[in-house]
Scaffold this active site. Sequence first.
Site, PDB file in Angstrom:
ATOM      1  N   HIS A  67       0.731  -1.238   0.145  1.00  0.00           N
ATOM      2  CA  HIS A  67      -0.043   0.072   0.066  1.00  0.00           C
ATOM      3  C   HIS A  67       1.023   1.238   0.075  1.00  0.00           C
ATOM      4  O   HIS A  67       2.159   1.387   0.033  1.00  0.00           O
ATOM      5  CB  HIS A  67      -0.890  -0.113   1.023  1.00  0.00           C
ATOM      6  CG  HIS A  67      -0.365   0.089   2.556  1.00  0.00           C
ATOM      7  ND1 HIS A  67       0.170  -1.049   2.958  1.00  0.00           N
ATOM      8  CD2 HIS A  67      -0.378   0.978   3.291  1.00  0.00           C
ATOM      9  CE1 HIS A  67       0.834  -0.552   4.499  1.00  0.00           C
ATOM     10  NE2 HIS A  67       0.533   0.549   4.320  1.00  0.00           N
ATOM     11  N   HIS A  69       1.345   3.740   2.170  1.00  0.00           N
ATOM     12  CA  HIS A  69       2.024   4.636   3.403  1.00  0.00           C
ATOM     13  C   HIS A  69       3.502   4.468   3.234  1.00  0.00           C
ATOM     14  O   HIS A  69       4.183   3.467   2.687  1.00  0.00           O
ATOM     15  CB  HIS A  69       1.643   3.775   4.620  1.00  0.00           C
ATOM     16  CG  HIS A  69       0.209   4.155   5.231  1.00  0.00           C
ATOM     17  ND1 HIS A  69      -0.449   3.726   6.007  1.00  0.00           N
ATOM     18  CD2 HIS A  69      -0.349   5.225   4.906  1.00  0.00           C
ATOM     19  CE1 HIS A  69      -1.506   4.340   6.217  1.00  0.00           C
ATOM     20  NE2 HIS A  69      -1.570   5.156   5.555  1.00  0.00           N
ATOM     21  N   ASP A  71       6.113   4.410   5.063  1.00  0.00           N
ATOM     22  CA  ASP A  71       6.916   3.143   5.605  1.00  0.00           C
ATOM     23  C   ASP A  71       6.534   1.770   5.152  1.00  0.00           C
ATOM     24  O   ASP A  71       7.378   0.824   5.550  1.00  0.00           O
ATOM     25  CB  ASP A  71       6.244   2.910   7.269  1.00  0.00           C
ATOM     26  CG  ASP A  71       4.791   2.477   7.301  1.00  0.00           C
ATOM     27  OD1 ASP A  71       4.164   2.922   6.541  1.00  0.00           O
ATOM     28  OD2 ASP A  71       4.525   1.766   8.373  1.00  0.00           O
ATOM     29  N   ASP A 182      -0.202  -4.191   5.926  1.00  0.00           N
ATOM     30  CA  ASP A 182      -1.121  -3.702   6.738  1.00  0.00           C
ATOM     31  C   ASP A 182      -2.495  -3.916   6.356  1.00  0.00           C
ATOM     32  O   ASP A 182      -3.036  -3.620   5.327  1.00  0.00           O
ATOM     33  CB  ASP A 182      -0.884  -2.307   7.115  1.00  0.00           C
ATOM     34  CG  ASP A 182       0.333  -2.062   7.662  1.00  0.00           C
ATOM     35  OD1 ASP A 182       1.254  -2.858   8.106  1.00  0.00           O
ATOM     36  OD2 ASP A 182       0.891  -0.700   7.528  1.00  0.00           O
ATOM     37  N   GLU A 207       1.395  -8.419   9.575  1.00  0.00           N
ATOM     38  CA  GLU A 207       1.905  -7.434  10.628  1.00  0.00           C
ATOM     39  C   GLU A 207       1.370  -7.659  12.077  1.00  0.00           C
ATOM     40  O   GLU A 207       0.416  -8.568  12.239  1.00  0.00           O
ATOM     41  CB  GLU A 207       1.300  -6.146  10.152  1.00  0.00           C
ATOM     42  CG  GLU A 207      -0.328  -6.192  10.087  1.00  0.00           C
ATOM     43  CD  GLU A 207      -0.930  -4.664  10.580  1.00  0.00           C
ATOM     44  OE1 GLU A 207      -0.201  -4.207  11.627  1.00  0.00           O
ATOM     45  OE2 GLU A 207      -1.979  -4.312  10.152  1.00  0.00           O
ATOM     46  N   HIS A 420       6.574  -6.123  11.509  1.00  0.00           N
ATOM     47  CA  HIS A 420       5.913  -4.861  11.936  1.00  0.00           C
ATOM     48  C   HIS A 420       5.261  -4.749  13.095  1.00  0.00           C
ATOM     49  O   HIS A 420       4.148  -4.360  13.174  1.00  0.00           O
ATOM     50  CB  HIS A 420       4.948  -4.496  10.838  1.00  0.00           C
ATOM     51  CG  HIS A 420       4.465  -3.255  10.420  1.00  0.00           C
ATOM     52  ND1 HIS A 420       3.609  -2.371  11.302  1.00  0.00           N
ATOM     53  CD2 HIS A 420       4.903  -2.303   9.595  1.00  0.00           C
ATOM     54  CE1 HIS A 420       3.201  -1.189  10.940  1.00  0.00           C
ATOM     55  NE2 HIS A 420       3.907  -0.982   9.668  1.00  0.00           N
TER      56      HIS A 420
END
Length: 636
Positions: A67, A69, A71, A182, A207, A420
């Site tokens: 995705h 994001h 990070d 995530d 995660e 994560h």
Amino acid sequence: MNTIKVVPLGAGQDVGRSCLLLTIGNKNIMLDCGMHMGYNDHRRYPDFSYISKNDDFSILDAIIISHFHLDHCGALPYFTEICGYDGPIYMSHPTKAIAPLLLEDMRKVCVDRKQETNFFTASDIKNCMRKVIAVDLHEVIQVDEQIEIKAYYAGHVLGASMFHIKVTDMFGASQTVVYSGDYNMTPDRHLGSAWIEPCEPDLLITESTYATTIRDSKRARERDFLKKVHDAVSKGGKVLVPVFALGRAQELLILLESYWERMSDLHNIPIYFSAGLTERANDYYKLFISWTNEKIKKTFVEHNMFDFSLVKVWKPEYANEPGPMVLFASPGMLHAGTSLTVFTKWCHDPLNMVIMPGYCVAGTVGAKVLAGEKTIDIDRFKSVVVNIQVKNLSFSAHADAKGIMALISMAKAKNVMLVHGEKLKMEQLKKRIEAELGVPTYDPANGVTVTIQTKPNFPISVPKELIDAAYLKSLHVKKSTSLNDIEPLTSFPIKGSVIITKSKAHTSQSLILVDSNVSQKAQRIDSTHSNKHYKIKKPFNPLFWFNSSSTKSHHALPTTSISSKQNSLLKQLHQLLHQSLSMNEKDIVLKDRLISVGTTTIEIQDAGFLVSCMNPNDAVVIQILSIINLVDLSKC
């Protein structure tokens, strides 16, 4: 091909900088390529030197991004344009559209404002995105002859995807990994919940941000959020809500605007969101409406939830104006941008409030605020005294402990790896998974390789008609009997044999099927599942049966007493097994009409051999079947 190796280059016992190197079969795949928000030096990037010391990344077959994001994708332009990776990159369509916005916004903050070096340029972002191949949900993508990937809905943010990765070798044996990225197992006001098929992956990489947290109900959290905002602005305070531009911003704006509409005493108190990035983000929600939940899709024509009537665009000068207000500003961890700028102006007044709705990585200003620090260093030159009210309400779109357990059960994973997350919390979740679900679980630190032994699946394609006909024949029932009327058995007579041929050029596996009516014609189904017909020089009719029951009892064709020819065939096969299998002599036993090879038995029948085994995919069983082909079964 019986191992899977994974080494975290980031997000191993840590949150941020997600980047994993997956070795499955003879293929190497990078899972995410993120940036750490808590560092401003070389530690912000994953340790790419682990892959190559001389910037030769040709050993990588693909990169998969879960995705947008930062990070999870923040280091991607650096890796492709500065380090030199030039292979394929896969992500969803919304991720491909939105990631460049966040990357450029981050670049402006770091380079244009903070004057940082060793950073990618705007043209690097554009060149990087040209290498991206966008995928649809549930679309099977053939990366090369061996790698196959498929995306599943992950919730979390717009376009977030879990990826099912399958690698198949030349024998047709496959290994599978699911990478969750995530995800959120609970639907919210604008996105649905994560979902995946019960695909039984050899390894699920998940995660574990909230590894030990069980959240309150969503309604209770929403009620608490609205009450805190209402109380603060009623007393003349300003409320800052740091959010990432996409995801929690839209979720909380929908919630707050509907509340404001019901409360007449709040109509004169403005709600703002920081302009630019979030404004464009709302446009992408409208563009990719199919990725939102069912309620928004159904009401989209009549009322677009993302057209906010009471929410206004923020201007920097508003920060100095008196009176109550609510501001949603990015980024969510107070590490840069508008949210940090406004925080430094409002943090001195105890009437004001900051509500942290998501997770903050260690080292960020947001993490220090949540830790209760009263004096915080913003950068090398500036520090602030914190008197503002601090509230932490988890509206994070990550799965909690209950959701993580639900995904493992939903996918029916054979092994689990936690990434994560925080070390101590991951250790607790690991123990819980192994105790409650009985699934082996790993939680490696960065740079630590985990090796998982697998049992490759060797699929053999057999025409259904052939199976059905032989099955009915073995039961000696009337031709008019339907297969649906008969209770299935564990033994299926198959007219054919598995043949494994090796040469210097290649190794192949195929199933030779002989037509019972025309023995001069055989059908070959090879490991690529293509059907071709070959003429054979002389008639032959090999026949064996599989019985994969764990017991010795089985249904077989009626047999007569063993003949001298059959006895001769058994001895011939027994000798071949001794010569070919790397086993002790005592493990290959001939007695009466049976040959026992460990837990596998081979029984001679009127028309061939019945092979009974615990696991028909076992390498020894495959080898036994190839040896059977050396015996002249026409003498049965």
